[in-house]
Design a protein around this motif. Structure first.
Motif, PDB file in Angstrom:
ATOM      1  N   THR A  75      -7.267  -3.013 -12.833  1.00  0.00           N
ATOM      2  CA  THR A  75      -5.912  -2.719 -12.365  1.00  0.00           C
ATOM      3  C   THR A  75      -5.026  -2.120 -13.443  1.00  0.00           C
ATOM      4  N   VAL A  78     -12.673  -2.485   2.720  1.00  0.00           N
ATOM      5  CA  VAL A  78     -11.673  -2.427   1.640  1.00  0.00           C
ATOM      6  C   VAL A  78     -10.375  -1.820   2.164  1.00  0.00           C
ATOM      7  N   SER A  79     -10.186  -1.893   3.479  1.00  0.00           N
ATOM      8  CA  SER A  79      -8.941  -1.466   4.116  1.00  0.00           C
ATOM      9  C   SER A  79      -8.691   0.032   4.021  1.00  0.00           C
ATOM     10  N   ARG A 120       0.829  -1.198   0.000  1.00  0.00           N
ATOM     11  CA  ARG A 120       0.000   0.000   0.000  1.00  0.00           C
ATOM     12  C   ARG A 120       0.866   1.251   0.000  1.00  0.00           C
ATOM     13  N   GLU A 124      -6.071   3.851  -3.779  1.00  0.00           N
ATOM     14  CA  GLU A 124      -7.126   4.210  -2.831  1.00  0.00           C
ATOM     15  C   GLU A 124      -8.438   4.478  -3.564  1.00  0.00           C
ATOM     16  N   GLN A 147      -9.337   3.189  -6.350  1.00  0.00           N
ATOM     17  CA  GLN A 147      -9.924   1.948  -6.827  1.00  0.00           C
ATOM     18  C   GLN A 147     -10.584   1.203  -5.664  1.00  0.00           C
ATOM     19  N   ARG A 148     -10.009   1.327  -4.503  1.00  0.00           N
ATOM     20  CA  ARG A 148     -10.654   0.718  -3.327  1.00  0.00           C
ATOM     21  C   ARG A 148     -12.005   1.364  -3.057  1.00  0.00           C
ATOM     22  N   ILE A 162     -14.415   0.042  -5.457  1.00  0.00           N
ATOM     23  CA  ILE A 162     -14.840  -1.309  -5.090  1.00  0.00           C
ATOM     24  C   ILE A 162     -15.819  -1.238  -3.926  1.00  0.00           C
ATOM     25  N   ALA A 163     -15.534  -0.377  -2.981  1.00  0.00           N
ATOM     26  CA  ALA A 163     -16.435  -0.214  -1.851  1.00  0.00           C
ATOM     27  C   ALA A 163     -17.810   0.230  -2.326  1.00  0.00           C
ATOM     28  N   VAL A 174      -4.597  -4.485  -4.901  1.00  0.00           N
ATOM     29  CA  VAL A 174      -6.013  -4.527  -5.267  1.00  0.00           C
ATOM     30  C   VAL A 174      -6.435  -5.965  -5.553  1.00  0.00           C
ATOM     31  N   LEU A 204      -6.933  -7.669  -2.424  1.00  0.00           N
ATOM     32  CA  LEU A 204      -8.198  -7.258  -1.831  1.00  0.00           C
ATOM     33  C   LEU A 204      -9.355  -8.045  -2.444  1.00  0.00           C
TER      34      LEU A 204
END
Lengths: 298, 319, 558, 595
Positions: D509, D468-469, D272, D486, D488-489, D492-493, D520, D523
């Protein structure tokens, strides 16, 4: 060892929460924008509050017409023996209100048409944009001349004409700015959620074309002021003997060599007003270009 | 082949544009609150005079008939007769059209290269002194309505300060528009000062885009001299947008001539337009509105075609 | 009687739609209706008598001296081209007997001459006219004898046939050149006596017929003349060489002119789009003279040692008209109150920049019958208020109509509205477009504005102050008045003294009860370069010293 | 060795104009004649800046402030602009990243090659130069006939355009060539051809090449040596094999662990965070912020370069320490609940794009709880197909069944429940988030649209951000404050907040750097495992498939070429197309084995 457990550095050092810098904020860092804002504020102030400071009434006779030195006046008299300074203080309100009203109207229609065209593409886009092109083929001043001559110099008509002729230009700019936004995925995301078309136009597209739109609105305001002043110059006053910067230039132009103030003062006022909005437009466009460049770098 | 097809398509669009404009012009003149016969004949006209006038100019015909008659006239090059003196429109506008076209041509001849030069140079010297000075001064110039600009030029160069140039132009009837070149100076100067700032800004913007492109950087990385990079690599790509600019320029002038012509007493269509509007001389207003729109459509068409011709991507796609 | 005075109507109309819209200063257009010299500061001083000897116009001396003979042919240098700036448009015409706009007057005077004319005392004269004698046999019977030896531009002699044709043409209902003349005269009333003499019988007595013959449009054109003739033939000092409406006309010397060949080779009348352009051309030396100098430029011309300003008194006026049979003006007290409202001197200052004289609600300024002894009406707000209160109109609110095609009228209305406020009267100025204003509503307005040219009193009554007048703007006279009978008696009265007595009664009645607010008369303002000789500022109906009677005595001192 | 060195960069420092902030510092590199040096780093590491500096060029707002660059012993940086121009294009040349942007659209390609020769006075006559053009065209395996040379750039394919770029670079027989990610955006087959050409030309003509890239597999296949850049500094350099087999710097080890390999079934391991930008770099080691071996020493000073072995240099106090990196999670055990109906069924789908059919009769299933990778090169129709599934593309026929229920064409015509149970994650995280909405607003939006209360929605959003951390603190940020990973997270969230039964990931990605990409992927793998998600994972990146998909569907020209379990398709492909695709895909393992 897990990779994920390394704490994200951004979380460790929380950044202050801030909105992405708007175009206006960025533009305000430029001197040209600041000067523009100052000019605009002064001129708008004069236009709106000038009448309260005018030494004479809008149509008060104070002495021999077209005379530079008249007792009790600072800048002499105009073609009709009225105080030039007082006339200039009275003469900004109508031009400003008309220009703002027509630009606002054009903005509403232009943005609506531009967004609908950009979002729907295909035939509707074609039809809308072609009709915009067609209406651009009719010279602005010409339309104004013909319409005002036939119907008469009504304020609503001036607003309507300026708005009508400005709308296609705004629509084109809006569409141009919105097309790339439509292709961005967050619009797709909203579609996938089944958001209504109006919501997508209103809350997905509009906020993201606000930069170029702000520039264009300012530019159009500049041109509208110029156009309305020109209409005044061409003799279209909405009230008889009303003080109006554009009209003043026309009324007193003939006496330019004898009593220059009658022409020069309103001309300067118009010029400063348009320079002001123009500078702001310029600053905004530079700012939004800079912001776009920054985005492109990512 | 492809080009021909494209030209035909644009042409069709142009014709459509003109058709819509003609409808608008016609309907607008129908909306006239005052009776043109009354307006032209004045307060001493009798009912018989008015009726005769209406019959003479076909105003008693149904609207559709009037419209088709008008369009037929336009197409056959006989756009009707002026209300004011019964002369065929082309007879007294012929010279004026020539004069105005010459004025616009000369104006373009000066302002287009000038705008290109100023715009490109400002783009090259971006954010340097020249660019900033130019941006501010052009802003101020552009902000000044033509009528103010022209009036000051007259005071400065013709009447009050220096008496160097004629304050008005005099092209005598039957003489070519270039017969009074000295008188042309101030009208041209006014037009140029009014148009150039606007156009050069557009040029600057499109030039900057080109100069920031990867291929211009690549040209430098290939070790090409700056001259070559600019003229061979940047210019051809900046030319395309420039055609649009030229069209803009001409369109702008078509509107601007009304003011410039009345300032300098230039015997062109702008003045004729002003007179015709003032005199409710509907046939002339209609004709001139169509003519100016026609110029607009034609220049846009030319600009579109020009853009296609100088842009290989567009040109080759057609074949 | 309704008479020839309608000749002058086109002159008035010249203002319409001409100087409008994009034109120069609004007030500029007002110039040009009348005649009366005045010094810069004021019409109020009335320096120049209507008599018209010696007019001093501003700082520069007027060139041609006091009498008309000074610059007779033979004096001055021969040759040269005179260029005169006029505000004109593509609507301009050339016609030997008719005008549409002001430049048309100039072009008409260059080529054609009237049967009679006025001298500068406004008396009928033969000097610049084609008639050698007009004998008044009776108020309805006249014999015109033409001067002999006058030749047309093409060399043909001027004859009685031409004179008869000229009357016929003006009476032609299809052409509509002088519709009111047909109320007086029928083609059958014209009888050729010999080659130079015509006997005329009117349908009714009208001494004003003579005034009609002296109008500048009462010209003689050659038999068969039409406006469309390729060659425009007249008797005047200059022959028309070319004419392009909205651009220029060129007139070349008529070497065979009956009054002796003029001095100039050529006269160019150059059209300018607006007054500002014309002024610029004049001050930068592109033209030698300018017709209708805008008031605003008078100071500049005066201050320029190379230029001469011409201020000429005229008899034209800009009334505010009240319809006397419509409320609230059907109450005479309201009319009287309104006439007490304007500050006349300020109106002259404001609307005419001082180039004019104060009016006394009475027209016919240059006429010998003008009642100079009637007391000058002044602004009296208190009296006005009192009258209004009496009439129950304390808080009167009324619309005042003005046309947008006649510069000056809306402004005049606005100035009046400002003054009316003081008297508690709310005047809303309504500006209509010219076509509408002069259309069906015209002469039906309750409260409106108008303009009139220079006319003798009786001719003006026929034009505007009778129930069957051409333009009965005020709906005068009142139903119970014998005004119309007095008028009928007056025009039938050949004895001037008796006629003047009748006129006096009529004038007094209109002065007391009439519907016109006549606050002033405007002057004619022209200018020329100092080297233009032979033009004199004096009371006149037309600009530039009646266009130098066709520029026949004008020369260039270069 | 110094006499063999063709390109010699010493202590190069490049600053942001006027600020004194370094973009690149202390860069020392040598490239011998005929060798390829791979310069590897994440975006923003300064590798392209170094590449351009080799031509004595700095972009607007950037200046080379100190250090030296010599080519064949001739110093470059001290030269006048004129001398520099003479060297550029002949002695040292450049192959840019995106040939479609860097070839002049207004000039014929022949002209563009010829002008380089003309300006550098190559050969003695125009004839000779023309012949050289034809020759170099052959060298880069392009036709050299007149007609071809008269073409404009837009009339060539992407691969051809890049070959023209190579031809321009090699035309004057340079001593040094800088290649800046020249194969990005090319299909693997085209990429492999271009790489072969580069390798051959460099070796044949003894050119020293600096190959700038973020793609480790390409480097492993092409480079003789590799230099790894992080935050403007070279952190490790050495022979290719040493770098991959015996990485000393923790960053290098992360890089190699994050790179998916077609020939390896090891899961990728992500990292990360992001590298500090110029002006925000710490006094000590720039990697300290992300390094698991960090000590106080690391934070105080930047370690100097020291040799590990001959030719293998590293800048790290902890060089060589630390254990082998292992994945945080165990791979998903493939559940074979074949009895339960597939989550998504695609039945005989034809789809068209602006009237042209691009998908032909495609049929496949996404079994419940499994991840199906849809693999294809650009233009294979995979995106059109996925957008049809997501209801974003309307020009299609056939049947798409969700939980056995046929879906309407457009998402607007689908019931809310259906809309929520298919969620879509877009390729580009920079364009998929509304820039003027906070992360919280974006994530809670789907629920709000579905009718949830503001409170419910924001509560669910916060929960999902944690999932998603990202911390809940992210909810109040705007996208431009986030890194690509971040973002992309967040995307996803936003997709997962609706608790969908099928998640469609479209090249999610491809816009990310390799470390972030790996994170990712980790994840997604974790989410699939924990939530039992069914996923349709669309990609052109075959190696990546191994790390997360249980099934693969290979799409070419809009048709399904091959489909089956991942292991089978990737190791024992039946179709020739798949075989070729696998062969063209560069592999680190294969390259190292071959050496």
């Amino acid at each position: 060892m897990s990779t994920v457990d390394t704490p994200p550095p951004t979380a460790a050092t929380p950044q202050p929460v801030r909105k992405p810098d708007g175009v206006f904020k960025v533009a305000l860092r430029m001197w040209r924008t600041r000067i523009g804002v100052v000019l605009l504020v002064i001129l708008v102030g004069i236009a709106l509050f000038g009448p309260y400071f005018a030494p004479y009434g809008e149509q008060e006779f104070v002495g021999q017409p077209n005379t530079r030195h008249v007792e009790g006046t600072l800048l002499g008299t105009d073609y009709f023996g009225q105080d030039v300074l007082s006339r200039a203080l009275h003469g900004g309100r109508s031009i400003l209100l008309l220009a703002v009203a027509s630009t606002a109207l054009a903005l509403v229609f232009g943005v609506a048409i531009g967004l609908v065209a950009a979002y729907n593409r295909g035939r509707l886009d074609d039809v809308l944009m072609r009709s915009m092109d067609i209406s651009l083929a009719f010279p602005q001043l010409l339309l104004a001349l013909v319409a005002l001559t036939t119907i008469g110099p009504e304020p609503w008509l001036i607003v309507a004409i300026v708005a009508i002729t400005t709308t296609p230009r705004i629509a084109r700019i809006t569409r141009g700015a919105a097309v790339p936004v439509v292709e961005r995925d967050f619009v797709g995301a909203a579609e996938a959620l089944g958001e209504s078309r109006t919501r997508i136009l209103w809350s997905e597209l509009l906020p993201n074309v606000s930069g170029p739109l702000l520039v264009e609105a300012n530019l159009r305001l500049t041109y509208s002021i110029g156009l309305i002043a020109s209409l005044g110059f061409l003799g279209f006053a909405t009230r008889v003997n009303a003080a109006d910067w554009g009209l003043m230039v026309n009324e007193n132009r003939i006496a330019l060599s004898v009593q220059p103030w009658g022409t020069v003062l309103p001309a300067i006022a118009i010029a400063l007003l348009t320079v002001g909005t123009g500078l702001i437009a310029d600053g905004l466009s530079r700012a939004s270009a800079g912001i776009d460049r920054a985005k492109g770098d990512q | 082949m492809g080009i021909l097809k494209l030209v035909l398509r644009r042409l069709a669009l142009g014709v459509l544009t003109l058709f819509v404009v003609s409808l608008a012009v016609f309907l607008l003149s129908q909306a006239l609150p005052s009776d043109p016969a009354r307006a032209v004949l004045g307060r001493e006209a009798t009912e018989e005079n008015v009726a005769a006038f209406r019959a003479q100019y076909g105003l008693d015909q149904p609207m559709i008939k009037q419209y088709t008659t008008w369009i037929k006239g336009l197409l056959s090059g006989e756009p009707g007769v002026s209300y004011s003196n019964g002369e065929p429109i082309m007879d007294f506008l012929g010279d004026r059209i020539k004069n105005s076209l010459f004025l616009m041509f000369m104006g373009s001849l000066i302002s287009i290269p000038l705008s290109l030069l100023i715009g490109s140079y400002a783009a090259l010297r971006r954010d340097k002194t020249f660019d900033n000075a130019n941006s501010v001064s052009s802003l101020i110039l552009a902000a000044m309505p033509e009528f103010v600009l022209g009036a000051f030029l007259v005071v400065l160069f013709a009447t009050n300060v220096w008496n160097i140039f004629p304050a008005t132009i005099r092209i005598r009837p039957g003489e070519p528009p270039w017969s009074d070149m000295k008188g042309m100076i101030l009208p041209l100067l006014t037009l140029t000062l009014a148009v150039t700032p606007y156009v050069s800004r557009v040029v600057r913007a499109s030039m900057i885009e080109v100069l920031e492109s990867d291929y211009v950087e690549m040209g430098r990385l290939k070790g090409l001299p700056e001259r070559t990079v600019l003229w061979r690599h940047a210019m051809p790509n900046a030319i395309g947008p420039t055609f649009q600019v030229m069209a803009l320029n001409v369109a702008y002038m078509a509107g601007g001539v009304v003011v410039v012509e009345s300032l300098f007493n230039f015997p062109g269509i702008g003045l004729a337009m002003r007179d015709a509007v003032r005199d409710v001389n509907i046939p002339v207003v209609q004709f001139l509105a169509m003519f100016i729109s026609f110029i607009y459509v034609i220049t846009n068409l030319a600009a579109d075609i020009g853009t296609i011709l100088v842009t290989p991507r567009l040109r080759t796609r057609l074949s | 009687m309704a008479d020839d005075s309608n000749n002058t109507v086109p002159t008035d109309r010249a203002l319409t739609r001409r100087q409008i819209v994009v034109g120069g200063s609004a007030a500029a257009a007002l110039v040009g209706l009348a005649a009366c010299g005045s010094d810069e500061e004021g019409a109020t001083t009335e320096t120049t008598a209507a008599g018209g000897t010696e007019t001093t116009a501003g700082g520069t001396e007027t060139t041609a001296g006091g009498t008309e003979t000074t610059a007779a042919s033979g004096e001055g240098k021969k040759g040269g081209t005179l260029r005169v700036a006029v505000v004109g448009s593509t609507n301009d015409i050339i016609d030997g007997q008719y005008i549409v706009a002001k430049p048309d007057q100039f072009r008409l005077v260059m080529g054609w001459e009237p049967i009679l004319c006025y001298d500068s005392d406004f008396n009928i004269s033969y000097e610049h006219a084609l008639a050698e004698n007009v004998e008044t046999v009776a108020a309805d019977h006249y014999i015109i004898t033409l001067k002999s030896g006058i030749k047309w531009h093409n060399g043909n002699p001027l004859t009685a046939d031409d004179l008869i044709y000229s009357f016929e043409r003006r009476l032609d209902p299809d052409l509509g050149l002088a519709p009111a003349l047909s109320q007086l005269l029928d083609v059958s009333g014209l009888t050729k006596v010999d080659d130079l003499t015509v006997d005329i019988k009117l349908k009714q007595p009208a001494v004003t017929f003579l005034n009609g013959l002296a109008e500048y449009t009462a010209t003689i054109v050659p038999k068969g003349y039409t406006r469309e003739d390729a060659e425009q033939i007249g008797t005047g000092p200059f022959k028309l060489k070319s004419f392009t409406p909205g651009a220029e006309s060129v007139h070349v010397r008529n070497d065979d002119y009956w009054g002796g060949a003029p001095l100039l080779d050529e006269v160019q009348i150059i059209d300018f789009a607006d007054a500002a352009a014309a002024v610029n051309a004049f001050t930068s030396g592109q033209v030698d003279a300018i017709m209708d100098l805008p008031y605003a430029q008078a100071e500049a011309v005066k201050g320029n040692g190379d230029l001469t300003l011409m201020v000429s008194e005229a008899g034209s006026w800009l009334p505010i008209t009240m319809a006397i049979d419509q409320a609230p003006f059907d109450d005479v007290r309201v009319r009287q109150a309104m006439r007490l409202i304007p500050n006349r001197e300020q109106m002259v200052q404001q609307v005419l920049s001082g180039f004019g004289s104060v009016g006394n609600d009475m027209y016919g300024k240059l006429d010998g019958s003008y009642p100079k002894d009637l007391p000058q009406r002044e602004q009296d707000i208190e009296a006005a208020k009192a009258l209004l209160a009496e009439a129950g109109q304390e808080n009167l609110t009324i619309d005042l109509f003005a046309p947008d095609d006649t510069a000056g009228l809306p402004e005049m209305a606005a100035a009046f509205a400002e003054m009316a406020k003081e008297a508690g009267v709310t005047v809303n100025v309504k500006v209509l477009d010219g076509g509408t204003y002069w259309g069906e509503q015209y002469t039906k307005y309750t409260f409106a504005t108008s303009f009139w040219g220079t006319r003798p009193y009786l001719n003006q009554v026929a034009a505007g102050s009778l129930k069957d007048a051409v333009y009965p703007e005020t709906h005068w006279p009142p139903a119970d008045s014998d005004f119309a009978d007095k008028y009928a008696a007056a025009i039938a009265e050949t004895d001037q003294e008796k006629r003047y007595a009748l006129i006096k009664e009529m004038q007094t009645e209109e002065y007391e009860d009439g519907g016109n607010i006549i606050w002033g008369f405007n002057n004619l303002l022209d200018a020329h370069a100092n080297y233009v000789m032979g033009l004199e500022a004096r009371p006149n109906m037309l600009n530039l010293d009646h266009f130098g009677r066709g520029m026949k005595r004008v020369w260039l001192d270069v | 060795m110094s006499e063999h060195v063709t390109l010699d960069i010493r202590d190069l420092r490049i600053e942001v104009d006027g600020t004194g902030n370094d973009i690149v510092d202390e860069v020392t590199l040598q490239v011998p004649r005929g060798q390829v040096l791979g310069l590897v780093g994440e975006s923003g590491s300064g590798k392209t800046t170094v590449g351009l500096a080799v031509l004595g060029h700095a972009r607007k707002g950037v200046a080379i402030s100190s250090g030296s660059i010599e080519i064949n012993g001739r110093a470059l940086l001290s030269r006048s602009a004129k001398d520099l121009r003479a060297m550029r294009g002949s002695l040292v040349t450049y192959v840019p990243q995106d040939p479609s942007m860097s070839l002049n659209p207004a000039l014929r390609i022949g002209t563009q090659i010829l002008e380089v020769l003309e300006h550098h006075g190559f050969g003695s006559s125009q004839q000779e130069r023309r012949e050289r053009v034809e020759q170099v065209m052959t060298e880069v395996a392009l036709p050299n006939d007149r007609d071809f040379l008269r073409r404009y750039p837009h009339q060539l394919s992407g691969g051809q355009q890049q070959r023209v770029g190579l031809a321009m670079a090699f035309a004057c027989r340079p001593a040094v060539i800088v290649l800046d990610e020249p194969t990005t955006g090319l299909d693997v087959s085209t990429q492999s051809h271009v790489l072969a050409t580069v390798r051959d030309l460099c070796h044949q003509h003894g050119v020293a090449a600096l190959y700038v890239t973020h793609d480790l597999a390409v480097v492993a296949n092409l480079a003789d040596r590799v230099a790894v850049m992080y935050a403007g500094r070279i952190v490790e350099q050495g022979p290719t094999k040493a770098i991959f087999d015996n990485a000393q710097h923790p960053y290098t080890r992360h890089l190699t662990a994050a790179a998916p390999d077609i020939n390896s079934d090891e899961p990728v391991i992500g990292l990360r965070g992001r590298a500090p930008a110029p002006g925000k770099r710490p006094a000590g080691c720039a990697f300290a912020l992300r390094c698991e071996l960090v000590t106080d020493e690391c934070r105080e000073q930047f370690p100097v370069e020291r040799p590990v072995l001959r030719d293998h240099l590293v800048r790290c106090f902890q060089a060589g320490r630390g254990e082998r990196l292992t994945p945080a999670q165990t791979p998903v055990s493939v559940r074979r609940d074949s009895e339960s109906a597939p989550a998504l069924q695609i039945r005989h789908v034809d789809a068209a794009y602006t009237g042209h059919q691009v998908v032909h009769d495609v049929t496949f299933d996404v079994p419940r709880g499994q991840c199906v990778a849809l693999v294809g090169e650009s233009g294979s129709g995979k995106t059109t197909l996925t957008r049809s599934v997501g209801g974003l593309h309307r020009e299609w026929n056939g049947e798409i069944l969700l939980d056995g229920v046929a879906l309407a064409r457009s998402s607007r015509d689908r019931p809310t429940a259906q809309r929520l149970s298919i969620q879509y994650v877009f390729q580009n995280p920079y364009s998929s988030l509304h820039p003027r909405r906070t992360v919280g607003e974006s994530v809670s939006r789907p629920l709000r649209v579905a009718g949830a209360s503001a409170r419910e929605a924001s509560h669910a959003a916060a929960e999902m951000l944690e999932r998603v951390s990202l911390t809940a603190a992210y909810a109040s940020r705007y996208p431009d404050q986030l890194s690509g990973g971040e973002r992309q997270r967040v995307a996803i969230a936003r997709a997962l907040v609706c608790k969908p039964s099928v998640l469609v990931c479209d090249e999610v990605t491809s816009a990310l750097d390799v470390l972030v990409q790996a994170a990712v992927v980790e994840l997604l793998v974790g989410l699939q495992r924990d939530l039992g998600l069914s996923m349709l994972f669309v990609t052109h990146n075959l190696p990546l498939v191994r790390s997360l998909a249980q099934q693969v569907v290979v799409l070419a020209d809009g048709k399904v070429v091959e489909a089956g379990p991942t292991e089978q398709v990737l190791t024992r492909p039946e179709q020739e197309y798949t075989q070729r695709l696998l062969a063209d895909t560069p592999s680190i393992a294969a390259a190292l084995a071959a050496d």
